[in-house]
Design an enzyme around this catalytic site. Structure first.
Site, PDB file in Angstrom:
ATOM      1  N   GLU A 620      -3.043  -4.468   6.119  1.00 36.43           N
ATOM      2  CA  GLU A 620      -3.237  -5.189   4.869  1.00 36.43           C
ATOM      3  C   GLU A 620      -4.517  -4.766   4.157  1.00 36.43           C
ATOM      4  O   GLU A 620      -5.461  -4.317   4.781  1.00 36.43           O
ATOM      5  CB  GLU A 620      -3.353  -6.681   5.159  1.00 36.43           C
ATOM      6  N   ASP A 732      -2.795  14.051  -3.219  1.00 40.16           N
ATOM      7  CA  ASP A 732      -1.910  12.919  -3.497  1.00 40.16           C
ATOM      8  C   ASP A 732      -2.360  12.193  -4.747  1.00 40.16           C
ATOM      9  O   ASP A 732      -2.399  10.969  -4.787  1.00 40.16           O
ATOM     10  CB  ASP A 732      -1.889  11.960  -2.307  1.00 40.16           C
TER      11      ASP A 732
END
Ligand code: AMP
EC number: 2.7.10.1
Length: 982
Positions: A620, A732
């Site tokens: 998370e 990316d």
């Protein structure tokens, strides 16, 4: 020889009966006594006779009744005192009645005298008569009147006298005869002791009585085995050898009970917890005692005893889970109700705790969530939870507890949970508003985001009015940013300001009133919250630092007229004087070494986690606050490494921090530090309020001007230029990996090396293009990188072109629903994404340049940055679009509201006056201020100021310029971002 005083203390219990200790007894003397007699002839004479039991005894006799002036002495041997202080002399004798003797009138006596003499000498041969002290004259109770020679009937007298003997080790006794007919049948000398006894579980030793008949000897007792003192045990030994006045005593310790004056162990199955308990008791229900001497019985398996439970209480169990938990959501409040547990475990102290979380990591979350009546130790089966975040999933866990829940350690089994989603809610009020740059007619207002935005803040509304007017007439301003310049105010007038925020859920409440007064000064006063460049500008007369910075800027701008290549290398020199190169953390053998070299270890206690904001590859991502010692508290994002990670995952997770920690640029997400010393591992970065760029744009479709979009792209390009300067290839670059803060500043993020494919799981298996080196985000990746993994800055430039397309199309998916294979094929065949709707031609051209098949043909990030800067300075060039929307609308700026566009007129680019410089950085409002101070040309100003300060050496002036160069450059870059209009 010890003898009990039976008879004399017959009413006393045996333990109290005194003990007589004999020092001398003529009856038991083995042979002749041979006491000293005076005169040695004709006086006392030793005679052996048989007693009443026919046992031979030694006696002394004298019977000179016919002769006058008798003075016959008989002295015993030395008698040791043996610690006695008072001795008793018992004399048994027979005495002849003078009347029974014919012709003895006048000379016959019927008494004798008893004397004593204390001495340390046990062998005194001669003792003067006067050395003896008289004890008493002893008379016969009974005297015999006749001697019946035939049957030898004798009447025996017994007399006892006591004497205090304390001064010497022993003593002698003497018997004086003054003319009686007497036979000493026996002489016994003894003393008395209070015997060893146990009273109240205390042992009192054998104690010799005191010296006087009235004296009491105080004796302290000692507790018997397995007992402990209750009160100091004490008794007194009386002169008669009896114990008197028992005080205090002892108690048997736990596990033992009193029996017959001793402490006996509790048998199996019984216990005694405290010494003061009366005796051993049977173990209470659900408990047992396998051993003798148990203090507290053990609970049977599954049963427990709380610390506060008395040992006599039965063992009990924790309650079962609460039942029928129901929740009712009302905006950002939740009412939870439940029924008591089915099983209370044999206790009556059930209470409830309520826990809540957005996720495991973020527990406990918001500290300002309110529980009514309270969160823990609830005695009711209902609680109202308020001040939750809007639109958020919460899991509430209601736990039933009783006195043994903690010791049983089975908390989880006794809880019931419910997950709810709170509703939409308007933002909370703005709580802090401040004014800066106050002049006669204007001021700048700035405020902080509401504590609870409850969603993305779309706009702020500022309401203000003259204080005297109350709210009869007020003005409203709206802005996306957290500040606004308020103009057109009356001088020396108090104004009241209220600010409120708006989200998709509507307006929140207005803030409390904040009052600020305009002044009489045409120049702004320095106030809090003004950035440093701004501060310098506002100083009347301008300081030297401003001039130096201005000079730097001029020099920089002048150099921008140089050739592109030249400019690149110059800019590189300015920004990277040391040419810092990124170091791959995987070149370190020990990944921990890399992390500690590039990232600061943060004490987990300085982090306050608030809520989950996203899901990363490793776990998370939460938002929260970080307060480092001596620093202001800041908002941060916290990435955590989920439990159960492998070594490789740990390495990869930390590698991102090791990479990020090497960068320091306003358009690169800033690493605050890491938590590696406790679990879970965390990476702490600056918090970007608006989250990832793709989602942010999708949410605000069509809401930004082209300048704003270009501003975002410029930021990304600047960050990428910095990365390429450091020889770092991102691989990316995509809008999802760009984060946006509240000022719309875009920052490049996601430096993880293991790449996740961007395609969502709903796309077909071909969504994953697995190259030999890992997953590749096909839609963003240059063909040479897909084909043969040739990743480079040039392939990052290709990706940047895709990001441009994403930005201008407000988060559209590149190549829409085409599958990856089709995308690869299409690109190979020369297909390129078309211009998004309303896209300025120049921007699409730049995208196409980035998508050149030949990577050498693609622009560098430096060139891209340069190009975007030109576009920002010449917004006219952005007007021409290939789309349908009228370009004018996009560029329209509403100067009536809080819009501040850094648009520089073409003419200003030609000559670098103070005015132009200010315009270029969006500070043209200070043109008049500077002009009034006489500054028109910065070149002149700076030299004049330096000269005035006596810094005239050209090389020194250069050094000063160089020192501030880098600082000012980044400030100006930052300003450009923050000045992008909303
Ligand atoms: P990542 O692991 O970088 O892919 O992050 C996952 C998600 O968490 C992102 O898509 C963002 O929505 C959010 N996120 C990550 N870092 C930050 C940050 N610094 N500030 C705000 N949101 C963040």
């Amino acid at each position: 020889m010890i003898e009990y005083c039976t008879g004399c203390f017959s009413l006393m219990p045996p333990a109290y009966v005194c003990v007589l200790v004999t020092l001398l007894d003529t009856r038991t003397a083995p042979g002749e006594l041979k006491w000293a007699a005076s005169p040695s002839e004709g006086g006392w004479e030793e005679v052996s006779i048989m007693d009443e039991k026919n046992i031979p005894i030694r006696t002394y006799q004298v019977c000179n009744v016919l002769e006058p002036s008798q003075n016959n002495w008989l002295r015993t041997d030395w008698i040791p005192r043996s610690g006695a202080q008072r001795v008793y002399v018992e004399v048994k004798f027979t005495l002849r009645d003078c009347n029974s003797l014919p012709g003895v009138t006048g000379t016959c006596k019927e008494t004798f005298n008893l004397y004593y003499h204390e001495s340390n000498d046990d062998k005194e041969s001669y003792i003067k008569e006067s050395s003896f002290i008289k004890v008493d004259t002893v008379a016969a109770d009974e005297s015999f009147t006749q001697v019946d020679v035939g049957d030898r009937i004798m009447k025996l007298n017994t007399e006892v006298r006591d004497v205090k003997v304390t001064t010497r080790k022993g003593f002698y006794l003497a018997f004086q005869d003054v003319g009686a007919c007497i036979a000493l049948v026996s002489v016994r000398v003894f003393y008395k002791t209070c015997p060893l006894t146990v009273r109240n579980l205390a042992t009192f030793p054998d104690t010799v009585t005191g010296a006087d008949t009235s004296s009491l000897v105080e004796v302290r007792g000692s507790c018997v085995n397995q007992s402990e003192e209750r009160d100091e045990p004490k008794m007194y030994c009386g002169a008669d050898g009896e114990w008197l006045v028992p005080i205090g005593g002892c108690l048997c310790i736990s596990g033992y009970e009193e029996k017959s004056g001793a402490c006996k162990v509790c048998p199996v199955g019984f216990y005694k917890a405290k010494s003061s308990d009366p005796g051993c008791a049977k173990c209470p229900p659900h408990s047992y005692a396998l051993k003798e001497g148990t203090a507290v019985c053990e609970c049977h398996a599954g049963f427990y005893r709380a610390d506060s439970d008395p040992p006599a209480m039965a063992c009990t169990q924790p309650p079962s889970a609460p039942q029928q938990l129901i929740s009712v959501v009302n905006k950002t409040s939740v009412v939870l109700e439940w029924s008591p547990p089915r099983r209370l475990g044999g206790r009556s102290d059930t209470s409830y705790n309520v826990e809540y979380s957005g996720s495991q990591l973020c527990l406990p979350c918001d500290s300002d969530v309110i529980f009514s009546p309270r969160q823990t130790r609830l005695m009711t089966t209902r609680v109202v939870v308020s001040e939750l975040r809007a639109h958020t999933h919460y899991t509430f866990i209601v736990q039933a507890r009783n006195g043994v829940s903690q010791v049983s350690g089975t908390g989880a089994a006794q809880s019931v949970s419910v997950t709810v989603t709170t509703n939409q809610a308007a933002p909370s009020p703005v709580t802090f508003v401040q004014a800066t740059d106050v002049t006669r007619h204007s001021l700048s207002l700035a405020w902080q985001q509401p504590d609870r935005p409850n969603g993305v803040i779309l706009e702020y509304e500022v309401k203000f009015y003259e204080k005297d007017q109350k709210e009869r007439s007020y003005r409203i301003m709206r802005t996306f940013s957290q500040s606004v310049d308020v103009a057109g105010l009356s001088p020396l007038t108090v104004y009241v300001f209220h600010v409120r925020a708006r989200t998709a859920a509507g307006y929140g409440e207005f803030s409390a009133p904040f009052e600020f007064s305009t002044n009489s000064d045409p120049f702004p006063l320095i106030g809090e919250g003004v950035n440093s460049a701004f501060l310098l500008l506002s100083i009347s007369g301008l300081g030297i630092l401003l001039l130096i910075s201005a000079a730097v800027f001029i020099i920089t701008r002048r150099r921008s007229k140089y050739s592109k290549t030249k400019q690149d290398s110059e800019e590189e020199k300015h920004l990277n004087p040391g040419v810092k190169i990124y170091i791959d953390p995987f070149t370190y053998e020990d990944p921990d070494q890399a992390i500690h070299e590039f990232a600061k270890e943060i004490d987990v206690n300085s982090i306050h986690i608030e809520r989950v904001i996203g899901m990363g590859e490793f776990g998370e991502v939460c938002s929260g606050r970080l307060r480092l010692q001596g620093k202001r508290e800041i908002y941060v994002a916290i990435k955590s490494l989920k439990a159960g990670y492998s070594d490789k995952q740990r390495r990869d997770f930390l590698a991102e921090a090791s990479i990020m920690g090497q960068f320091d640029h306003p358009n690169i997400i800033r690493l605050e530090g890491v938590v590696t010393r406790c679990k879970p591992l965390m990476i702490i970065t600056e918090y970007m309020e608006n989250g990832s760029l793709d989602a942010f744009l999708r949410k605000h479709d069509g809401q930004f001007t082209v300048i704003q979009l270009v501003g975002m792209l410029r930021g990304i390009a600047s960050g990428m230029k910095y990365l390429s300067d450091m020889s770092y290839v991102h691989r990316d670059l995509a809008a999802r990996n760009i984060l946006v803060n509240s000022n719309l500043v875009c920052k490049v993020s996601d430096f993880g090396l293991s790449r996740v494919l961007e395609d969502d799981p709903t796309t077909e298996a071909t969504g994953t293009y697995l190259s030999p080196g890992g997953k590749i985000p096909i839609r963003w990746t240059a063909p040479e990188a897909i084909a043969y993994r040739k990743f480079s800055t040039a392939s990052d430039v290709w990706s940047y072109g895709i990001v441009m397309w994403e930005v201008v199309s407000y988060g559209e998916r590149p190549y829409w629903d085409m599958n990856n294979q089709d995308v690869i094929k299409a690109i190979e065949e020369g297909y390129r994404l078309p211009a998004p709707m309303d896209c300025p031609v120049v921007l699409h051209q730049l995208m196409l340049d980035c998508w050149e098949k030949e990577r050498a043909e693609r622009p560098t990030f430096s060139q891209i940055l340069n190009m975007l800067d030109k576009l920002i300075r010449n917004p006219g060039t952005l007007r021409r679009t290939g789309g349908d929307r009228p370009s004018a609308a996009i560029l329209e700026t509403d100067l009536g509201t809080d819009v501040c566009v850094s648009v520089i007129p073409e003419v200003c680019l030609q000559e670098w006056s103070v005015c132009e410089w200010l315009q270029s950085i969006g500070m043209e409002r200070y043109r008049d201020t500077l002009a009034a101070a006489g500054y028109t040309s910065l070149d002149i100003c700076i030299h004049r100021e330096l000269d005035r300060l006596g810094i005239i050496t050209p090389s020194h002036q250069d050094i000063l310029l160089a020192r501030v160069q880098q600082e000012m450059f980044s400030q100006m870059e930052h300003m450009q971002h923050t000045m992008v209009p909303v």
